[in-house]
Enzyme design. Sequence first.
Site, PDB file in Angstrom:
ATOM      1  N   ASP A  41      58.255  46.331 116.005  1.00  0.00           N
ATOM      2  CA  ASP A  41      58.329  45.812 114.634  1.00  0.00           C
ATOM      3  C   ASP A  41      57.444  44.589 114.447  1.00  0.00           C
ATOM      4  OD1 ASP A  41      59.123  45.912 111.993  1.00  0.00           O
ATOM      5  OD2 ASP A  41      60.926  44.699 112.302  1.00  0.00           O
ATOM      6  N   SER A  48      62.279  38.499 106.583  1.00  0.00           N
ATOM      7  CA  SER A  48      61.543  39.276 107.581  1.00  0.00           C
ATOM      8  C   SER A  48      60.158  38.705 107.832  1.00  0.00           C
ATOM      9  CB  SER A  48      61.389  40.726 107.112  1.00  0.00           C
ATOM     10  OG  SER A  48      62.503  41.476 107.445  1.00  0.00           O
ATOM     11  N   HIS A 101      57.739  46.350 109.447  1.00  0.00           N
ATOM     12  CA  HIS A 101      58.400  46.964 108.294  1.00  0.00           C
ATOM     13  C   HIS A 101      58.099  46.244 106.980  1.00  0.00           C
ATOM     14  CE1 HIS A 101      61.775  44.072 109.276  1.00  0.00           C
ATOM     15  NE2 HIS A 101      61.814  43.997 107.957  1.00  0.00           N
TER      16      HIS A 101
END
Length: 478
Positions: free
Chosen positions: A160, A233, A130
Amino acid sequence: MSRDTLFKIFTPLAVSASILGAAFMMSGAPTPVAAHSSAAAVMGAGSSSLPLQNGVPSLAPMLKQVMPAVVNIAVTSKVEIQNPLLNDPFFRRFFGVPDQQQQPQTQEAQAIGSGVIVDAAKGYVLTNNHVVDQADTIKVRLNDDREYNAKLIGTDPATDIAVLQIKADNLTALPIADSDKLEVGDFVVAIGSPFNLRQTVTSGIVSGLGRNGLGDGYEDFIQTDASINPGNSGGALVNLKGQLVGINSMILSQSGGNIGIGFAIPTNLATGIMKQLIDHGSVERGHIGITGQDLTPDLAKAFGLSDTHGALVSRVLPKSPADKAGIEAEDVILAANGKPIESFSQLRTIVGLMRVGDKVDLKILRKGKTRNITVTIGKDVVVSAAGAELNPRLAGATFGAVDESTQQSEDVHGVLVKTVAQGSPAAQAGLQPGDIITSVNRQPINNMDQFRKLAGSKSKQLLLRIRRGDGALFLLLE
């Protein structure tokens, strides 16, 4: 989850946004939300006692070795901006706006995240899908401020995970630990760029293991209370030996900021996905051909069982690997490759991350007796895809196979619309989550492979027949 919401934790930034402004610009609406390494040897995940610095225990000596391997990732992409009022013919006529002016405008947007160098010789960087999804350019900045354009090797939205590559000398790679050796209570450290504050370090413990059911992908999350925030992230979760145990991925929060519930993708999951992406550019899913559900107390009672651990098989697909191996409906799968099974989603993740041709040893319970059955993993025809990968007209939507849980009736076959981003081309075309696409350009479809072929970007137009609830309609995408 009451008022709490799962957030993917990279930080989108408008071109002129400040760091503080970015704190409130999360990735879309609150949304639920993975190696081949010649330089990073696989090591044990156990922690060690803290070394002394200036006579007191400190993480600093370990972090001096680790932090050069954690990088900042900046991506740019083009996003469409459209005034929703211009979608209404009345407003266009009232304000005298010609039809050709209702076309959406594009604007450059930026986002930030983190990544981990896992192969210094080849320049491989592990991060979240993402973070780089739909990116036009990707730049990697090292902790010594060197900056490089990154090549996207491959992505896997279902876990992911994304793999980047940079061409640079004198890189530092993190050693990779065996995440299966983690235990609840182990100390861990999270490193990344929250709110674009580069090389930020937070510490905590492993709060839980094997977390799943947070989204619809393949999940086996490490839960930690080490502070994780937007921008973390793709960053590193390391043990006290400075070994990589996880890739930070998302948080559970009411506000979008840390409340002590963060999730990281364990390295054993991430490294398997990374190897496939490097070797093949994509991930080939395994399957055994069953559908099932969790064994609830009520179901256990109905089947005369005293324990609720395991996954209940509700259906075995004909001629599937499970069918050939002798798995039957109403079997309860208690363990896979010696690992106890607590839920069907856990079993799905274990099987889905195995390679085609591998063998999985299942311990099952059938009519009160346990037995062991070995199943050879087959190629999974149940795949997911992002609309932008198929056709620009479908950008913003994700698609998957129709199974028993989503099939509206026995005679409905096609492809399921799983998610639709607000304001995306797919949303503007009229697609909605839960729609089942039964034909493309007047040709019936039964699976994702057929959908990919018919809905490819070479198609001048897409005429989709949609089954929505008890009704049906056609959508024309030009």
